[in-house]
Scaffold this motif. Sequence first.
Motif, PDB file in Angstrom:
ATOM      1  N   PRO A 139       0.798  -1.096  -0.104  1.00  0.00           N
ATOM      2  CA  PRO A 139       0.060   0.105   0.255  1.00  0.00           C
ATOM      3  C   PRO A 139       0.881   1.034   0.012  1.00  0.00           C
ATOM      4  O   PRO A 139       2.017   1.249   0.408  1.00  0.00           O
ATOM      5  CB  PRO A 139      -0.803   0.024   1.465  1.00  0.00           C
ATOM      6  N   PRO A 140       0.177   2.315  -0.374  1.00  0.00           N
ATOM      7  CA  PRO A 140       1.270   3.720  -0.238  1.00  0.00           C
ATOM      8  C   PRO A 140       1.375   3.913   1.059  1.00  0.00           C
ATOM      9  O   PRO A 140       0.700   3.390   1.981  1.00  0.00           O
ATOM     10  CB  PRO A 140      -0.019   4.729  -0.800  1.00  0.00           C
ATOM     11  N   PRO A 141       2.520   4.649   1.217  1.00  0.00           N
ATOM     12  CA  PRO A 141       3.250   4.805   2.736  1.00  0.00           C
ATOM     13  C   PRO A 141       2.118   5.743   3.545  1.00  0.00           C
ATOM     14  O   PRO A 141       1.334   6.627   2.723  1.00  0.00           O
ATOM     15  CB  PRO A 141       4.349   5.576   2.524  1.00  0.00           C
ATOM     16  N   PRO A 142       1.693   5.522   4.769  1.00  0.00           N
ATOM     17  CA  PRO A 142       0.807   6.323   5.120  1.00  0.00           C
ATOM     18  C   PRO A 142       1.271   7.797   5.523  1.00  0.00           C
ATOM     19  O   PRO A 142       2.476   8.161   5.675  1.00  0.00           O
ATOM     20  CB  PRO A 142       0.740   5.924   6.879  1.00  0.00           C
ATOM     21  N   LEU A 143       0.312   8.751   5.386  1.00  0.00           N
ATOM     22  CA  LEU A 143       0.910  10.094   5.439  1.00  0.00           C
ATOM     23  C   LEU A 143       0.872  10.357   7.014  1.00  0.00           C
ATOM     24  O   LEU A 143       0.431   9.779   7.977  1.00  0.00           O
ATOM     25  CB  LEU A 143      -0.273  10.970   4.853  1.00  0.00           C
ATOM     26  N   THR A 144       1.715  11.462   7.321  1.00  0.00           N
ATOM     27  CA  THR A 144       1.727  11.890   8.675  1.00  0.00           C
ATOM     28  C   THR A 144       1.375  13.293   9.083  1.00  0.00           C
ATOM     29  O   THR A 144       1.492  13.694  10.099  1.00  0.00           O
ATOM     30  CB  THR A 144       3.567  12.221   8.955  1.00  0.00           C
ATOM     31  N   ALA A 145       0.587  13.824   8.161  1.00  0.00           N
ATOM     32  CA  ALA A 145       0.190  15.147   8.537  1.00  0.00           C
ATOM     33  C   ALA A 145      -1.075  15.178   7.372  1.00  0.00           C
ATOM     34  O   ALA A 145      -1.044  14.684   6.505  1.00  0.00           O
ATOM     35  CB  ALA A 145       0.947  16.355   8.338  1.00  0.00           C
ATOM     36  N   MET A 146      -2.112  16.128   7.885  1.00  0.00           N
ATOM     37  CA  MET A 146      -3.129  16.521   7.124  1.00  0.00           C
ATOM     38  C   MET A 146      -3.740  17.852   7.143  1.00  0.00           C
ATOM     39  O   MET A 146      -3.495  18.519   8.124  1.00  0.00           O
ATOM     40  CB  MET A 146      -4.431  15.345   7.645  1.00  0.00           C
ATOM     41  N   SER A 147      -3.973  18.464   6.061  1.00  0.00           N
ATOM     42  CA  SER A 147      -4.418  19.740   5.634  1.00  0.00           C
ATOM     43  C   SER A 147      -5.616  19.625   4.748  1.00  0.00           C
ATOM     44  O   SER A 147      -5.586  18.614   3.893  1.00  0.00           O
ATOM     45  CB  SER A 147      -3.426  20.667   5.569  1.00  0.00           C
ATOM     46  N   LEU A 148      -5.970  20.680   4.290  1.00  0.00           N
ATOM     47  CA  LEU A 148      -7.040  20.968   3.183  1.00  0.00           C
ATOM     48  C   LEU A 148      -6.381  20.635   1.965  1.00  0.00           C
ATOM     49  O   LEU A 148      -6.988  19.905   1.023  1.00  0.00           O
ATOM     50  CB  LEU A 148      -8.003  22.013   3.279  1.00  0.00           C
ATOM     51  N   ASP A 149      -5.162  21.186   1.755  1.00  0.00           N
ATOM     52  CA  ASP A 149      -4.320  21.117   0.689  1.00  0.00           C
ATOM     53  C   ASP A 149      -3.942  19.724   0.343  1.00  0.00           C
ATOM     54  O   ASP A 149      -3.988  19.339  -0.792  1.00  0.00           O
ATOM     55  CB  ASP A 149      -3.247  21.968   0.672  1.00  0.00           C
TER      56      ASP A 149
END
Length: 561
Positions: A485-495
């Motif tokens: 699977p794609p690597p997990p993201l570590t941050a999130m924002s609207l962009d």
Amino acid sequence: MKKKLYSLLIVAAALSTYSCTDLNEIVLDETSASGLSDKQAAEGIIAPVYARLPDIFLHTNYFNLQEISTDEAILPYRGGTDWGDNGIYLSMHRHTYTSTDPNLRNTWNLILQGMSRAITAINTLPTLNDPSAKTFLAEARGMRAYYSMLTLDLFGLVFMKDDLGANSTILRGDAAVEYIKSELLAVEPNLETGVGPGRLTKGAAWALLARLHLNAAVYRDPYATQFTFKPEDMDKVVEYSDKIINSGQYQLSRDYFSIFNSNNHDNKELIFAVDQRADLNGHNRMAYFSLSGDQFPLPAYPAANGTDGPGITSDFYRTWVNAYAPLDPKVDPRFYKQNLSIYTNPGDSCVAEADFHVDRGILRGQQYGLIRRNGVFLKCPNGNFKVGKLHHDTRNLPNLPVNFTEQIDFTVAGSNYYTGYRVEKYEFSRKSVSGRNFGEADLSIVRLADVYLMRAEAKLRKSNDAAGALTDVNAVRAARTISTPPPPLTAMSLDLLYRERGFEFYWEMVRRTDMIRFGKYEGTWTEKTNTDKNKRIFPIPQTAIDGASNLPGYLKQNQGY
């Protein structure tokens, strides 16, 4: 639904001259359906309500409006000979479209025909005594609400009508949103749950309600400098998303591309889809639309090639590159799926028919495939099919490789047959009667991944709950376990969420709606510099304006056209 739903059009078979203003239909009395039970008659009445969806979702209609108008897809005048069409695809991409665009007119007409058929069903089904009539009535009314969502999203208005003999009332803004919401809420209790994605179900109604609330800020004031996302709307997005996720009816697919296979009707990720199964005469053209004219995906059909249609813009491709650099974007299994081992094993050039499958996802560089000479595929001594580097033989350019480039634009160099990375998201059907334009893959309208990402967006917009949104986004990414699977993201924002929606839903006809909601539609990308906010909604077709000219002030052209 069964095939008979499309053949028993007894009550609604006379769907004839259609009025764009009052949605009139000619209705036959159900007694003319001699020998049919009430159940069969009910099935025959509901069938036409859904039957317009495949035509709406045709590649030159809804796909054109939702994808070619964005930074995701571009359709140049190929080689100066193909896809010229008086410049309508260039104008769509540049946001210089006008009220005389034939694809806009066709899409408008088809949506309103679907709505008109729903009204016919709403007025006829109550006369039948079979228990199924109550369910079908809810579906017809819900489908009228869905068609209304389409007209609101695309053209900024809704036609409200119950009486077949009356003119429609035109709603815009908050009144249109409230009308659609009330209709979906009214029918939800009487909808079924386990009838498959090709019919409107409880889950589909919840998903449409979530989508309506998520976009309500845009629909209420489509020309706003900044959209106001009400907390109560975002709460409703979360509420309906929770209902779907917690229902246990749906499941994220381990294999991303299986969602778009030709046998995807039973894929548990689909919540609501355009039913395109073979026994319903499925005819979507998504599989061949973007491929080269020298790519032949089916050994059984030596005339079933691509059409050198749209490619992805360099702008959209670069979002993948920038997200994963220094790694190649193919580390994300949604970007690409290799099916031809000749790419990594050049000696494997003889492939059995059953083992030949074209690659999926975003196709770059030199393409390999079946070699055709004089209308016949070449074979190896063992009887298998010869696979090798493709050239533009069908264009009488045998020395020009089918080597897709990143550059694609409206210049002569950028409009060649090989320009632009291509998209092969939906699978070619091996059961098709033509092999080319009768795709059997159900076209997703809304699926479970969208529900997770809508919930994530609502969390961000209401309270900047980045942690909650990140959990939802990573749940979707982590689910694709058939490969790494794609690597997990570590941050999130609207962009970041906007970027993630692009990765998850490219080519699925949601990009324009997403771009407007995220404030991106007036941006600049390949061959597009128009910043006119009036282009957020399309012009009402001139034919519709002319057709309503006998009612002064009834149907007004949208702002800026």
